[in-house]
Design a protein around this motif. Structure first.
Motif, short mmCIF file in Angstrom:
data_model
loop_
_atom_site.label_atom_id
_atom_site.label_comp_id
_atom_site.label_asym_id
_atom_site.label_seq_id
_atom_site.Cartn_x
_atom_site.Cartn_y
_atom_site.Cartn_z
N ARG A 5 0.72 -0.93 -0.05
CA ARG A 5 -0.04 0.12 0.09
C ARG A 5 0.78 1.20 0.23
N GLN A 6 1.93 1.22 0.74
CA GLN A 6 2.95 2.35 0.78
C GLN A 6 3.60 2.52 -0.60
N ALA A 7 3.80 1.50 -1.26
CA ALA A 7 4.48 1.57 -2.40
C ALA A 7 3.48 2.43 -3.31
N GLU A 8 2.28 1.86 -3.61
CA GLU A 8 1.30 2.49 -4.49
C GLU A 8 0.99 3.96 -4.00
N ALA A 9 1.07 4.16 -2.87
CA ALA A 9 0.80 5.57 -2.37
C ALA A 9 2.00 6.54 -2.88
N ALA A 10 3.23 5.94 -2.99
CA ALA A 10 4.49 6.81 -3.29
C ALA A 10 4.72 6.68 -4.91
N GLY A 11 3.72 6.19 -5.45
CA GLY A 11 4.00 6.21 -6.96
C GLY A 11 4.39 4.97 -7.73
N GLY A 12 4.66 3.66 -6.83
CA GLY A 12 4.93 2.69 -7.33
C GLY A 12 3.73 1.58 -7.64
N LYS A 13 4.11 0.41 -8.23
CA LYS A 13 3.01 -0.38 -8.48
C LYS A 13 3.37 -1.87 -7.95
N VAL A 14 2.08 -2.63 -7.63
CA VAL A 14 2.29 -3.94 -7.07
C VAL A 14 2.03 -4.85 -8.46
N LEU A 15 3.26 -5.48 -8.72
CA LEU A 15 3.20 -6.41 -9.96
C LEU A 15 2.76 -7.92 -9.52
N VAL A 16 3.10 -8.37 -8.34
CA VAL A 16 2.74 -9.47 -7.72
C VAL A 16 2.03 -9.32 -6.45
N GLU A 17 0.69 -9.39 -6.16
CA GLU A 17 0.18 -9.18 -4.80
C GLU A 17 0.71 -9.97 -3.98
N PRO A 18 0.47 -9.62 -2.65
CA PRO A 18 1.08 -10.47 -1.43
C PRO A 18 0.66 -12.06 -1.57
N VAL A 19 1.51 -12.90 -1.46
CA VAL A 19 1.31 -14.28 -1.54
C VAL A 19 1.85 -14.98 -0.17
N THR A 20 1.09 -15.75 0.37
CA THR A 20 1.58 -16.49 1.58
C THR A 20 1.88 -17.93 1.24
N GLU A 21 3.26 -18.29 1.57
CA GLU A 21 3.50 -19.56 1.29
C GLU A 21 2.99 -20.49 2.46
N PRO A 22 2.91 -22.07 2.28
CA PRO A 22 2.49 -22.73 3.28
C PRO A 22 3.13 -22.66 4.71
N GLY A 23 4.41 -22.15 4.32
CA GLY A 23 5.16 -22.13 5.93
C GLY A 23 5.13 -20.66 6.36
N GLY A 24 4.36 -19.79 5.84
CA GLY A 24 4.05 -18.47 6.67
C GLY A 24 4.81 -17.38 5.92
N LEU A 25 5.91 -17.51 5.15
CA LEU A 25 6.43 -16.44 4.62
C LEU A 25 5.55 -15.86 3.55
N THR A 26 5.45 -14.42 3.43
CA THR A 26 4.67 -13.65 2.65
C THR A 26 5.48 -12.81 1.80
N PHE A 27 5.40 -12.85 0.45
CA PHE A 27 5.97 -12.04 -0.47
C PHE A 27 5.27 -11.41 -1.57
N ALA A 28 5.78 -10.29 -2.21
CA ALA A 28 5.16 -9.79 -3.38
C ALA A 28 6.26 -9.18 -4.07
N HIS A 29 5.87 -8.77 -5.33
CA HIS A 29 6.87 -7.99 -6.23
C HIS A 29 6.20 -6.84 -6.62
N LEU A 30 7.08 -5.73 -6.73
CA LEU A 30 6.82 -4.42 -6.85
C LEU A 30 7.74 -3.76 -8.00
N LEU A 31 6.93 -2.80 -8.70
CA LEU A 31 7.80 -1.70 -9.45
C LEU A 31 7.76 -0.38 -8.77
N ASP A 32 9.09 0.16 -8.69
CA ASP A 32 9.32 1.50 -8.50
C ASP A 32 8.61 2.53 -9.37
N PRO A 33 8.79 3.71 -9.16
CA PRO A 33 8.14 4.60 -10.19
C PRO A 33 8.94 4.65 -11.63
#
Length: 128
Positions: A84-112
């Motif tokens: 959310r902070q990245a989008e507010a600062a002019g970036g984009k979410v390329l891959v929405e947050p994903v939580t793996e079965p073990g609990g790790l959560t990741f996402a991919h972003l683009l900067d401006p």
């Protein structure tokens, strides 16, 4: 830190905007590298993160001579909030947050300027 990442670099044709973005979203600071200058005379910038034992990196002002690039993954306290902070600062979410079965959560972003990078939050501690 055997086999760990020892440095990262961001190459961009919009260095001021990229510095502002990472400063706002992740609290990174930037300073001139007195020993290095880009081909067009722009200073190579040293990136310092607020994490005490984190690696440092560099920002290269490409002057548009090469495609923008960035290769790194950043540990964050809350992946969804950082998206959310990245989008507010002019970036984009390329891959929405994903939580793996073990609990790790990741996402991919683009900067401006279109640089692709990853963020992640480790699994919550299972200690009782």
């Amino acid at each position: 830190m055997n086999n760990g990442i020892g440095w990262f670099e961001i190459g961009t044709d919009r260095p001021a905007e990229v510095e502002r973005f990472y400063g706002e979203v992740l609290g990174w600071t930037f300073g001139d590298d007195d020993d290095s200058t880009a081909a067009d005379g722009a200073p190579y910038r040293i990136i310092t993160t607020p994490a005490a034992e984190s690696i440092r990196g560099g920002l290269y002002a490409t002057g548009g001579k090469v495609p923008n690039y960035a290769v790194f993954t950043v540990l964050v306290a809350d992946t969804a909030a950082t998206c959310r902070q990245a989008e507010a600062a002019g970036g984009k979410v390329l891959v929405e947050p994903v939580t793996e079965p073990g609990g790790l959560t990741f996402a991919h972003l683009l900067d401006p300027s279109g640089n692709h990078f990853g963020i992640f939050t480790p699994p919550a501690s299972h200690d009782s």
